[in-house]
Design an enzyme around this catalytic site. Structure first.
Site, PDB file in Angstrom:
ATOM      1  N   HIS A  12       0.833  -1.207   0.000  1.00  0.00           N
ATOM      2  CA  HIS A  12       0.000   0.000   0.000  1.00  0.00           C
ATOM      3  C   HIS A  12       0.861   1.248   0.000  1.00  0.00           C
ATOM      4  CE1 HIS A  12       0.199   1.311   4.304  1.00  0.00           C
ATOM      5  NE2 HIS A  12       0.276   0.023   4.589  1.00  0.00           N
ATOM      6  N   ASP A  40       3.254  -6.177   3.688  1.00  0.00           N
ATOM      7  CA  ASP A  40       3.095  -5.049   4.597  1.00  0.00           C
ATOM      8  C   ASP A  40       4.185  -5.152   5.667  1.00  0.00           C
ATOM      9  OD1 ASP A  40       2.008  -2.784   5.956  1.00  0.00           O
ATOM     10  OD2 ASP A  40      -0.017  -3.383   5.380  1.00  0.00           O
ATOM     11  N   GLU A  78      -5.046   2.029   2.439  1.00  0.00           N
ATOM     12  CA  GLU A  78      -4.986   0.897   3.361  1.00  0.00           C
ATOM     13  C   GLU A  78      -5.166   1.343   4.801  1.00  0.00           C
ATOM     14  OE1 GLU A  78      -3.209  -1.927   6.246  1.00  0.00           O
ATOM     15  OE2 GLU A  78      -2.577   0.124   5.802  1.00  0.00           O
ATOM     16  N   GLU A  79      -4.626   2.497   5.135  1.00  0.00           N
ATOM     17  CA  GLU A  79      -4.627   2.947   6.531  1.00  0.00           C
ATOM     18  C   GLU A  79      -6.026   3.242   7.064  1.00  0.00           C
ATOM     19  OE1 GLU A  79      -2.254   2.747   8.492  1.00  0.00           O
ATOM     20  OE2 GLU A  79      -0.409   2.719   7.306  1.00  0.00           O
TER      21      GLU A  79
END
Length: 359
Positions: free
Chosen positions: A66, A237, A214-215
């Site tokens: 991401h 990740d 993504e966060e």
């Protein structure tokens, strides 16, 4: 890793790309990976992918990371010219005071500081104090009024990131903000470079996807996967290195910096894909570590594996100390081992491989 590769990583880390505003970093990533890809594309919200290999291949393998980083968003501007902020992603208010910000305006970057009331003035009668809540953080940009803030080009809704850039410590430590997960985008780009320079093309076409948002829940990964629908996917990740003081392995698991990438078992992680990763690691003598995820992984893997009829997926994680801070710390050996593991996995795939379960 060449000097040019390292410069690409540092450029990527230095380029502000908070959640929802990832395109500056995506353009840096796309320009670099485009040197090794057959094509590079992006979707409506900015998730960006590169494709390499046999375009007639019936199967594809996707490596996903991401692109976004945590940050802040301007929420309120006082009549005296101070700014109040909200989180973008999991920004830690406890580490915010006294830090320098780049506020990303329509006219360019403006420097601000998160104020830090002197320790003499903020203790209670018992000399105790609590970490600030996000609404208690105030930002000074050198203005004395709302009009002066506006003259700087700042408005409610602009985003900001910490100014701290990457640096290196002794014994192969890399430190900085946004290693979560700009380092993942770097790694998958390095994998494509390695595959592209190899003598034989993989049996599966290779897709490297750098997802947005993504966060705050992984919407970018879900949208892009629905479009691309790979046969198998490895999500990359960071994970918590639990080898620093105060962390209990019985509670958080045992992951050490410098001991190789971590493989996650359970939940979204397909057992057959994880098994192949372990086989590849053993064959290539690549050190790996192990983690458990009985319910969910907390990564884009959770958003990818159940798209449409399902995508056989697994999570590979880079150990990281001090996550969601300006001193996130990774190890160069882990970075190299992760590149080697993912490249070896892609190369191991055969046209007849099927990661579907059978009765």
């Amino acid at each position: 890793m060449t000097k040019a590769d390292k410069q690409f990583l540092f450029d990527l880390l230095n380029t502000p790309s908070p959640t929802g505003f990832e395109m500056p970093g995506q353009r840096v990533w796309a320009k670099h990976i485009g040197k090794h890809a057959d094509r590079v594309e992006c979707d409506t919200y900015g998730s960006t992918w590169a494709v390499f290999g046999n375009q007639k291949a019936k199967k594809s393998v996707m490596l996903e990371a991401h692109a976004d980083e945590i940050g802040f968003m301007i929420k309120h501007i006082t009549k005296d010219g101070f700014l109040y902020v909200d989180r973008v992603g999991g920004s830690d208010a406890a580490t915010g005071r006294g830090r320098r910000l780049d506020i990303l305006t329509d006219k360019g970057s403006v420097t601000g500081i998160i104020g830090n009331t002197a320790i003499h003035l903020r203790r209670d009668s018992l000399a105790n104090e609590k970490a600030p809540q996000i609404h208690q953080l105030w930002v000074d940009v050198g203005a004395s009024s709302r009009d002066e803030v506006a003259e700087l080009g700042i408005r409610v809704g602009h985003v900001a990131v910490y100014q701290d850039g990457p640096l290196e410590l002794a014994n192969k430590r890399l430190v900085g903000r946004a290693l979560d997960n700009r380092i993942g985008g770097f790694i998958i780009a390095q994998v494509m470079k390695k595959i592209a320079k190899s003598k034989s093309k993989p049996s599966h076409s290779l897709i490297c996807l750098n997802s947005i948002q993504e966060e705050i829940g992984g919407s970018g990964a879900r949208m892009a996967t629905h479009r691309l629908m790979p046969s198998v996917c490895i999500c990359l990740d960071v994970t918590h290195a639990t080898d620093t003081p105060g962390l209990n392995a019985a509670q958080y698991g045992e992951v050490k910096l410098g001991k190789g990438p971590s493989l996650t078992h359970g939940s979204a992680n397909h057992p057959l894909v994880v098994e192949r990763l372990m086989e590849v690691a053993e064959k290539q003598n690549i050190p790996i570590q192990h983690e458990a995820a009985g319910r969910f992984t907390g990564t884009d893997t959770d958003k990818i594996f159940d798209v449409q009829n399902g995508v056989a997926s697994a999570l590979v994680s880079l150990p990281l100390r001090c996550m969601h801070s300006v001193v996130e710390t990774a190890h160069w050996d882990d970075i190299e081992s992760t590149i080697n593991l993912l490249a070896a996995f892609v190369s191991s795939l055969k046209a007849g491989d099927d990661f579907s379960q059978k009765l």
